[in-house]
Motif scaffolding. Structure first.
Motif, PDB file in Angstrom:
ATOM      1  N   THR A   1       0.855  -1.184   0.000  1.00 40.53           N
ATOM      2  CA  THR A   1       0.000   0.000   0.000  1.00 40.53           C
ATOM      3  C   THR A   1       0.891   1.234   0.000  1.00 40.53           C
ATOM      4  OG1 THR A   1      -1.760  -1.131   1.226  1.00 40.53           O
ATOM      5  CG2 THR A   1      -1.793   1.271   1.224  1.00 40.53           C
ATOM      6  N   LEU A   2       0.668   2.142  -0.949  1.00 45.61           N
ATOM      7  CA  LEU A   2       1.468   3.347  -1.078  1.00 45.61           C
ATOM      8  C   LEU A   2       0.568   4.571  -1.052  1.00 45.61           C
ATOM      9  CD1 LEU A   2       3.726   2.218  -4.077  1.00 45.61           C
ATOM     10  CD2 LEU A   2       4.386   2.218  -1.663  1.00 45.61           C
ATOM     11  N   ASP A   3       0.904   5.541  -0.227  1.00 49.74           N
ATOM     12  CA  ASP A   3       0.230   6.838  -0.248  1.00 49.74           C
ATOM     13  C   ASP A   3       1.056   7.774  -1.119  1.00 49.74           C
ATOM     14  OD1 ASP A   3      -1.897   6.135   1.479  1.00 49.74           O
ATOM     15  OD2 ASP A   3      -0.591   6.383   3.217  1.00 49.74           O
ATOM     16  N   VAL A   4       0.443   8.318  -2.155  1.00 49.04           N
ATOM     17  CA  VAL A   4       1.176   9.112  -3.134  1.00 49.04           C
ATOM     18  C   VAL A   4       0.501  10.465  -3.314  1.00 49.04           C
ATOM     19  CG1 VAL A   4       2.086   7.100  -4.354  1.00 49.04           C
ATOM     20  CG2 VAL A   4      -0.135   8.037  -5.014  1.00 49.04           C
ATOM     21  N   SER A   5       1.247  11.385  -3.928  1.00 45.91           N
ATOM     22  CA  SER A   5       0.727  12.734  -4.169  1.00 45.91           C
ATOM     23  C   SER A   5       1.292  13.268  -5.473  1.00 45.91           C
ATOM     24  CB  SER A   5       1.083  13.653  -2.995  1.00 45.91           C
ATOM     25  OG  SER A   5       2.487  13.679  -2.781  1.00 45.91           O
ATOM     26  N   ALA A   6       0.926  14.482  -5.813  1.00 41.05           N
ATOM     27  CA  ALA A   6       1.287  15.077  -7.100  1.00 41.05           C
ATOM     28  C   ALA A   6       2.792  15.010  -7.344  1.00 41.05           C
ATOM     29  CB  ALA A   6       0.805  16.512  -7.161  1.00 41.05           C
ATOM     30  N   GLY A   7       3.159  14.562  -8.544  1.00 35.04           N
ATOM     31  CA  GLY A   7       4.562  14.444  -8.924  1.00 35.04           C
ATOM     32  C   GLY A   7       5.146  13.071  -8.708  1.00 35.04           C
ATOM     33  N   ASP A   8       4.453  12.191  -7.992  1.00 37.61           N
ATOM     34  CA  ASP A   8       4.955  10.841  -7.751  1.00 37.61           C
ATOM     35  C   ASP A   8       4.684   9.953  -8.963  1.00 37.61           C
ATOM     36  OD1 ASP A   8       5.608  11.763  -5.269  1.00 37.61           O
ATOM     37  OD2 ASP A   8       4.122  10.569  -4.177  1.00 37.61           O
ATOM     38  N   VAL A   9       5.636   9.062  -9.241  1.00 33.41           N
ATOM     39  CA  VAL A   9       5.489   8.065 -10.306  1.00 33.41           C
ATOM     40  C   VAL A   9       5.372   6.698  -9.650  1.00 33.41           C
ATOM     41  CG1 VAL A   9       6.586   6.973 -12.296  1.00 33.41           C
ATOM     42  CG2 VAL A   9       6.798   9.440 -11.948  1.00 33.41           C
ATOM     43  N   ILE A  10       4.358   5.933 -10.046  1.00 32.30           N
ATOM     44  CA  ILE A  10       4.144   4.587  -9.499  1.00 32.30           C
ATOM     45  C   ILE A  10       4.345   3.588 -10.619  1.00 32.30           C
ATOM     46  CG2 ILE A  10       2.554   3.057  -8.302  1.00 32.30           C
ATOM     47  CD1 ILE A  10       1.774   6.747  -8.356  1.00 32.30           C
ATOM     48  N   LEU A  11       5.132   2.549 -10.339  1.00 30.63           N
ATOM     49  CA  LEU A  11       5.452   1.554 -11.356  1.00 30.63           C
ATOM     50  C   LEU A  11       5.040   0.171 -10.880  1.00 30.63           C
ATOM     51  CD1 LEU A  11       6.828   0.880 -14.054  1.00 30.63           C
ATOM     52  CD2 LEU A  11       8.998   0.713 -12.814  1.00 30.63           C
ATOM     53  N   ALA A  12       4.213  -0.512 -11.681  1.00 31.29           N
ATOM     54  CA  ALA A  12       3.868  -1.922 -11.475  1.00 31.29           C
ATOM     55  C   ALA A  12       4.520  -2.688 -12.624  1.00 31.29           C
ATOM     56  CB  ALA A  12       2.358  -2.117 -11.456  1.00 31.29           C
ATOM     57  N   LEU A  13       5.796  -3.048 -12.453  1.00 29.58           N
ATOM     58  CA  LEU A  13       6.586  -3.590 -13.556  1.00 29.58           C
ATOM     59  C   LEU A  13       6.021  -4.894 -14.092  1.00 29.58           C
ATOM     60  CD1 LEU A  13       9.131  -3.227 -15.289  1.00 29.58           C
ATOM     61  CD2 LEU A  13      10.369  -4.564 -13.582  1.00 29.58           C
ATOM     62  N   TYR A  14       5.446  -5.720 -13.211  1.00 24.10           N
ATOM     63  CA  TYR A  14       4.936  -7.014 -13.644  1.00 24.10           C
ATOM     64  C   TYR A  14       3.461  -6.959 -14.041  1.00 24.10           C
ATOM     65  CZ  TYR A  14       9.223  -8.198 -11.235  1.00 24.10           C
ATOM     66  OH  TYR A  14      10.533  -8.233 -10.829  1.00 24.10           O
ATOM     67  N   GLY A  15       2.874  -5.770 -14.004  1.00 22.45           N
ATOM     68  CA  GLY A  15       1.481  -5.631 -14.401  1.00 22.45           C
ATOM     69  C   GLY A  15       0.497  -6.269 -13.439  1.00 22.45           C
ATOM     70  N   ASP A  16       0.899  -6.436 -12.160  1.00 24.01           N
ATOM     71  CA  ASP A  16      -0.004  -7.047 -11.186  1.00 24.01           C
ATOM     72  C   ASP A  16      -1.266  -6.205 -11.006  1.00 24.01           C
ATOM     73  OD1 ASP A  16       1.907  -8.950 -10.874  1.00 24.01           O
ATOM     74  OD2 ASP A  16       2.561  -8.329  -8.880  1.00 24.01           O
ATOM     75  N   ALA A  17      -2.368  -6.870 -10.710  1.00 23.13           N
ATOM     76  CA  ALA A  17      -3.624  -6.163 -10.447  1.00 23.13           C
ATOM     77  C   ALA A  17      -3.445  -5.245  -9.239  1.00 23.13           C
ATOM     78  CB  ALA A  17      -4.741  -7.160 -10.193  1.00 23.13           C
ATOM     79  N   HIS A  18      -3.994  -4.048  -9.325  1.00 22.24           N
ATOM     80  CA  HIS A  18      -3.907  -3.108  -8.208  1.00 22.24           C
ATOM     81  C   HIS A  18      -5.039  -2.091  -8.327  1.00 22.24           C
ATOM     82  CE1 HIS A  18      -1.517  -1.348 -11.497  1.00 22.24           C
ATOM     83  NE2 HIS A  18      -1.823  -0.149 -10.995  1.00 22.24           N
ATOM     84  N   SER A  19      -5.133  -1.229  -7.338  1.00 22.40           N
ATOM     85  CA  SER A  19      -6.183  -0.207  -7.342  1.00 22.40           C
ATOM     86  C   SER A  19      -5.588   1.135  -6.957  1.00 22.40           C
ATOM     87  CB  SER A  19      -7.303  -0.575  -6.366  1.00 22.40           C
ATOM     88  OG  SER A  19      -6.829  -0.543  -5.021  1.00 22.40           O
ATOM     89  N   ILE A  20      -6.273   2.203  -7.394  1.00 22.54           N
ATOM     90  CA  ILE A  20      -5.916   3.570  -7.025  1.00 22.54           C
ATOM     91  C   ILE A  20      -7.181   4.233  -6.493  1.00 22.54           C
ATOM     92  CG2 ILE A  20      -4.977   5.775  -7.800  1.00 22.54           C
ATOM     93  CD1 ILE A  20      -3.715   4.344 -10.129  1.00 22.54           C
TER      94      ILE A  20
END
Length: 328
Positions: free
Chosen positions: A69-88
């Motif tokens: 679980t990641l809390d992110v904000s403006a300017g952050d880049v999130i990478l799911a390299l393996y394409g795993d299912a996730h939610s935002i």
């Protein structure tokens, strides 16, 4: 090892396929979606065979997969390299709504402009990425985190490092040529995120990778079985899975019960027996497919293993078959 890890593509220091998997992350193409979330909205992304990347353009969000679980904000880049299912999900509102993100089959050349909804607090630019090359071992042993974020305040952030104005990025998502511009943006973001990941996780050094040995040995076995024509060495196999030669050799012997060379020899011979007895390929072609530069060296190895040369076994089988035909 066949292309894309051909000898001419190896570096001067002799880097093999494991290094190539780590450094060749050029983005060939990407599908892009712009999501603007009102409070309480959650977006689900199903598993993808390609890497997925998000750039938070405005607001805050929580990104979550099965383990992270990641809390992110403006300017952050999130990478799911393996394409795993996730939610935002955007910050919680009075009610929660959920939708599933559907990637377009093809990016429109001239996507029409649409204004943001008045109550949107989080804006997310999402990319479904086609890489130039990602070696199967990199996916098999999963040396990278399932979800990883490069934050705006780290290493100067993408705004400073790439001279990007987050407030202007939304505008390039529309109009003629938008897919080309966004594809270039995806390449920049992905390369910068990967460089930062290496610095943070491995500090640009090749270190012991936090992956259980069974999966790493499985990747080495798969490499040998997929490419028995390649002149594998213990050192190269160890490098292939990111290990030292001695550690790999000891772990392989403990897990499999024989050395990597013994396993490869046995696999080649069993495969050779099948081709000799069941196919019409010439002995020369069988030798080539199994990594023997000369048919004579293959025949000697075959005779040493089975007690008879492949040509003799074929003649015996052919004679037996003709005798059975005459008998009937």
């Amino acid at each position: 090892m066949p292309d894309p890890c051909s000898d001419r593509e190896k570096g001067e220091d002799g880097h093999g396929p494991f290094d190539r998997a780590r450094i060749d992350f050029r983005v060939l193409d990407s599908l892009t979606l712009l999501s603007e979330c009102e409070p309480g909205r959650r977006i689900y992304l199903d598993h993808s065979t390609r890497p997925v990347m998000h750039l938070i353009l405005a607001g805050k969000a929580t990104v979550q997969d099965r383990d992270v679980t990641l809390d992110v904000s403006a300017g952050d880049v999130i990478l799911a390299l393996y394409g795993d299912a996730h939610s935002i999900s955007a910050p919680a509102g009075e009610t929660m709504t959920a939708t599933t993100l559907k990637w377009p089959r093809q990016a429109p050349w001239n996507p029409p402009y649409h204004p943001p909804p008045p109550d949107a607090v989080t804006t997310i630019l999402s990319f479904n990425i086609e890489l130039n090359y990602l070696h199967p071992t990199a996916r098999a042993i999963r040396i990278f985190p399932s979800l990883w974020t490069h934050r705006q305040q780290e290493d100067g952030g993408i705004s400073r490092a790439l001279a990007l104005d987050l407030s202007q990025i939304r505008a390039i998502c529309f109009g003629p040529g938008a897919p080309n511009v966004l594809n270039n943006l995806a390449s920049l973001l992905f390369a910068h995120a990967m460089r930062c990941m290496y610095r943070r996780i491995w500090r640009d050094r090749e270190e012991q990778l936090p992956v259980e040995w069974t999966r790493r040995i499985g990747a080495a076995i798969a490499a040998m079985e997929d490419h028995p024509d390649h002149p594998w060495t213990v050192k190269e196999l160890a490098h292939y899975i990111g290990s030292s030669r001695s550690s790999f050799a000891a772990a392989f012997k403990e897990a499999v019960g024989e050395t990597p060379y013994s396993y490869l020899r046995r696999f080649r011979m069993e495969r050779a027996q099948q081709l000799v007895e069941e196919s019409t390929l010439s002995v020369q072609e069988i030798a080539r497919r199994l990594g023997y530069p000369l048919p004579s060296s293959f025949s000697r190895a075959y005779a040493s293993y089975f007690g008879a040369a492949p040509k003799l076994i074929r003649e015996n089988r052919r004679g037996k078959g003709m005798a059975e035909v005459r008998h009937h």
